[in-house]
Design a protein around this motif. Sequence first.
Motif, PDB file in Angstrom:
ATOM      1  N   ALA A 126      -5.567   4.970  -1.909  1.00 20.67           N
ATOM      2  CA  ALA A 126      -5.027   3.689  -1.831  1.00 20.67           C
ATOM      3  C   ALA A 126      -5.683   2.623  -3.140  1.00 20.67           C
ATOM      4  O   ALA A 126      -6.573   3.281  -3.880  1.00 20.67           O
ATOM      5  CB  ALA A 126      -5.588   2.933  -0.832  1.00 20.67           C
ATOM      6  N   ALA A 142     -12.102   1.851   8.875  1.00 24.04           N
ATOM      7  CA  ALA A 142     -12.751   2.766   8.124  1.00 24.04           C
ATOM      8  C   ALA A 142     -12.308   4.133   8.496  1.00 24.04           C
ATOM      9  O   ALA A 142     -11.987   5.096   7.553  1.00 24.04           O
ATOM     10  CB  ALA A 142     -14.045   2.541   7.747  1.00 24.04           C
ATOM     11  N   ALA A 160      -7.783   0.026  -4.690  1.00 29.55           N
ATOM     12  CA  ALA A 160      -8.792  -0.714  -4.183  1.00 29.55           C
ATOM     13  C   ALA A 160      -8.907  -2.106  -4.865  1.00 29.55           C
ATOM     14  O   ALA A 160      -9.535  -3.256  -4.427  1.00 29.55           O
ATOM     15  CB  ALA A 160     -10.205  -0.101  -4.283  1.00 29.55           C
ATOM     16  N   ALA A 197      -8.588   5.040   7.984  1.00 24.81           N
ATOM     17  CA  ALA A 197      -8.490   5.429   6.498  1.00 24.81           C
ATOM     18  C   ALA A 197      -8.589   6.746   6.466  1.00 24.81           C
ATOM     19  O   ALA A 197      -8.285   7.926   5.729  1.00 24.81           O
ATOM     20  CB  ALA A 197      -9.169   4.420   5.471  1.00 24.81           C
ATOM     21  N   GLN A 221     -11.589   2.691 -10.769  1.00 26.20           N
ATOM     22  CA  GLN A 221     -11.201   3.596  -9.735  1.00 26.20           C
ATOM     23  C   GLN A 221     -10.284   4.677 -10.371  1.00 26.20           C
ATOM     24  O   GLN A 221      -9.668   4.606 -11.404  1.00 26.20           O
ATOM     25  CB  GLN A 221      -9.975   2.923  -8.924  1.00 26.20           C
ATOM     26  CG  GLN A 221      -9.457   3.804  -7.852  1.00 26.20           C
ATOM     27  CD  GLN A 221      -8.556   2.995  -6.722  1.00 26.20           C
ATOM     28  OE1 GLN A 221      -8.458   1.692  -6.837  1.00 26.20           O
ATOM     29  NE2 GLN A 221      -8.347   3.528  -5.692  1.00 26.20           N
ATOM     30  N   TYR A 274     -12.659   2.965   1.301  1.00 26.65           N
ATOM     31  CA  TYR A 274     -11.171   2.901   1.148  1.00 26.65           C
ATOM     32  C   TYR A 274     -10.579   4.277   1.134  1.00 26.65           C
ATOM     33  O   TYR A 274     -11.288   4.984   0.275  1.00 26.65           O
ATOM     34  CB  TYR A 274     -10.511   1.734  -0.080  1.00 26.65           C
ATOM     35  CG  TYR A 274     -11.034   2.676  -1.326  1.00 26.65           C
ATOM     36  CD1 TYR A 274     -12.506   2.423  -2.112  1.00 26.65           C
ATOM     37  CD2 TYR A 274     -10.176   3.351  -2.175  1.00 26.65           C
ATOM     38  CE1 TYR A 274     -12.953   2.845  -3.185  1.00 26.65           C
ATOM     39  CE2 TYR A 274     -10.475   3.890  -3.402  1.00 26.65           C
ATOM     40  CZ  TYR A 274     -11.894   3.633  -3.794  1.00 26.65           C
ATOM     41  OH  TYR A 274     -12.016   4.327  -5.080  1.00 26.65           O
ATOM     42  N   TYR A 275      -9.245   4.609   1.222  1.00 25.72           N
ATOM     43  CA  TYR A 275      -8.770   5.686   1.397  1.00 25.72           C
ATOM     44  C   TYR A 275      -8.482   6.151  -0.434  1.00 25.72           C
ATOM     45  O   TYR A 275      -7.959   5.046  -1.206  1.00 25.72           O
ATOM     46  CB  TYR A 275      -7.251   5.883   1.922  1.00 25.72           C
ATOM     47  CG  TYR A 275      -6.498   6.936   1.773  1.00 25.72           C
ATOM     48  CD1 TYR A 275      -6.928   8.179   2.309  1.00 25.72           C
ATOM     49  CD2 TYR A 275      -5.149   7.078   1.467  1.00 25.72           C
ATOM     50  CE1 TYR A 275      -6.254   9.277   2.300  1.00 25.72           C
ATOM     51  CE2 TYR A 275      -4.408   8.218   1.281  1.00 25.72           C
ATOM     52  CZ  TYR A 275      -4.838   9.214   1.811  1.00 25.72           C
ATOM     53  OH  TYR A 275      -4.173  10.641   1.842  1.00 25.72           O
ATOM     54  N   ILE A 317       0.955  -0.997   0.088  1.00 26.18           N
ATOM     55  CA  ILE A 317      -0.020  -0.016   0.043  1.00 26.18           C
ATOM     56  C   ILE A 317       0.730   1.309   0.039  1.00 26.18           C
ATOM     57  O   ILE A 317       2.040   0.966   0.073  1.00 26.18           O
ATOM     58  CB  ILE A 317      -1.020  -0.170   1.256  1.00 26.18           C
ATOM     59  CG1 ILE A 317      -0.109  -0.068   2.571  1.00 26.18           C
ATOM     60  CG2 ILE A 317      -2.028  -1.292   1.077  1.00 26.18           C
ATOM     61  CD1 ILE A 317      -1.051   0.095   3.792  1.00 26.18           C
ATOM     62  N   MET A 343      -7.578  -6.798   6.354  1.00 30.37           N
ATOM     63  CA  MET A 343      -8.066  -5.769   5.632  1.00 30.37           C
ATOM     64  C   MET A 343      -9.466  -6.196   4.987  1.00 30.37           C
ATOM     65  O   MET A 343     -10.286  -5.137   4.936  1.00 30.37           O
ATOM     66  CB  MET A 343      -7.183  -5.678   4.319  1.00 30.37           C
ATOM     67  CG  MET A 343      -5.825  -4.872   4.456  1.00 30.37           C
ATOM     68  SD  MET A 343      -6.287  -2.995   4.940  1.00 30.37           S
ATOM     69  CE  MET A 343      -6.843  -2.573   3.543  1.00 30.37           C
ATOM     70  N   THR A 377     -12.179   9.529   2.210  1.00 31.95           N
ATOM     71  CA  THR A 377     -12.709   8.096   2.092  1.00 31.95           C
ATOM     72  C   THR A 377     -13.662   7.901   0.809  1.00 31.95           C
ATOM     73  O   THR A 377     -14.821   8.494   0.801  1.00 31.95           O
ATOM     74  CB  THR A 377     -13.386   7.643   3.486  1.00 31.95           C
ATOM     75  OG1 THR A 377     -12.382   7.794   4.472  1.00 31.95           O
ATOM     76  CG2 THR A 377     -13.654   6.306   3.133  1.00 31.95           C
TER      77      THR A 377
END
Lengths: 294, 187
Positions: free
Chosen positions: B87, B181, B89, B184, B115, B83-84, A199, B62, B143
Amino acid sequence: MTGGTFLSEISSSMGSPATVASGSIGRRELLLWIVGCLFANQALLLLDVASFDAFAASLLTQNDIYWLACAITLYRLSLSDPILRADRLDCGLALALGALILFSSLLPYRFGIGLLATLVATYMLMLDHGDRNLKAAGAVLLAVSTQLVWGPIFFQLFTPELLKADAALVGSALMALRPDVVWSGTTFFAPDGHAVWLIAGCSSFNNVSSAVLACVAVTMLRRNEWVRGDIKTIVIASVVMILINVLRICLLVWSIDSRQFWHDGAGAQILAIAQTLVVLAIAWWGAAPSRLKP
Amino acid sequence: MSKAVVRGICALLLVLTVAVRFQADRTRQTMMSEFDAGRAIADVLRSHGLQLGENPVKPPKMASIVVYFQRPECDRASLVFPYYINAEAEPLLAHVTVPGFERHFYYMDSSWREQRRVSMFFEWLKYAALDLVGASPYVPVKTAIVLADPPNCRPAEIIDWRVLWEKNRPRNPVNAGSGAASEAARS
């Protein structure tokens, strides 16, 4: 250069007779106020001041290289020309920056201060009036602002590509060392059943960013001018940081026990300290005054 | 202007900016800690009368952030997870779904079929700027969510996910700030 020499350099510079016209503020002092204000505001975003315990905990997670660079910026600024008065442009800049810092206070994000730091650094670099210390302070401040705002923006835009590059390096190393590890994209599956998924925090980009900052800061600590070899030092430091990060990820993939030690245990601190010391050592070696050509 | 006056103004500015920033940062921290994406997702699904499924994966893994739910018109469970925005996904999505699942990425008032980190970043920037003047209807947290429906599942009802980020969404302060969550969201 030893610490004693630094101190004497500062004290002689700061203690020199006030050659600034009485009643008007010097350019150096005005810039010190501006930069001090920027750093104080930035500190508030980096440190958790909610409670004493939170503050102590946040101190342990600080990027030492970042704070070293801030200190070197102030050090070089304090050595800049004490004679020069602040002219209208300086006062105008101070006024505008004061208003912008106050406005950015309402914006609780790091990039506000980072952008202003870029502005001040550019000002110092462009309007240095031949003052090498001011130029050196500007260079370090520019590197600090890059660490605060430009690096994260670049990383935000290219995270998957950078992670894939890291994964490729790790995957290549593991193919030679541990052929039983399965590598798929940015995920590694060890035979003992655990998997490591890269990540953003795993990226060596963060280490490279710190390596560049360390090289700029330490170079400008030891001398106030650049030589061509400094680029080589930055490249070496960056490559070493990438290799250490590859080693770190390999250790995380190796086994569950190894992952727990190097990610959640004492190993994480050992690696962080080792990385900091190695990058500072390379930067110190690269910035040796002996590398300056007469 | 005399040196003393300039110094006084500079010192005042220093204290003022630090004080204002301290207050603004505390307000933001409170806002972030009240934003629990996992709970918000569950609330939105319940408000649409959808039944939540059990996630067999528990923290700190996760996959524990995935919220499963059953659409009455579909034979298999759909899933959604926060998710951030920066990041990736995809790896988690690939892990918890099988090929053929239909994906939708949602962030504030926009949605995408894949994404789009850059678009999401600019979306965040827009609402973070609007929030400065109190004009953002959304909490500018970083987020996003991704929804995955099983193959051949045609939802009868379209869920309005924008409510997830809305400032005036009713929250449960007792449970606020818990879970991965919200971690994040704080990043």
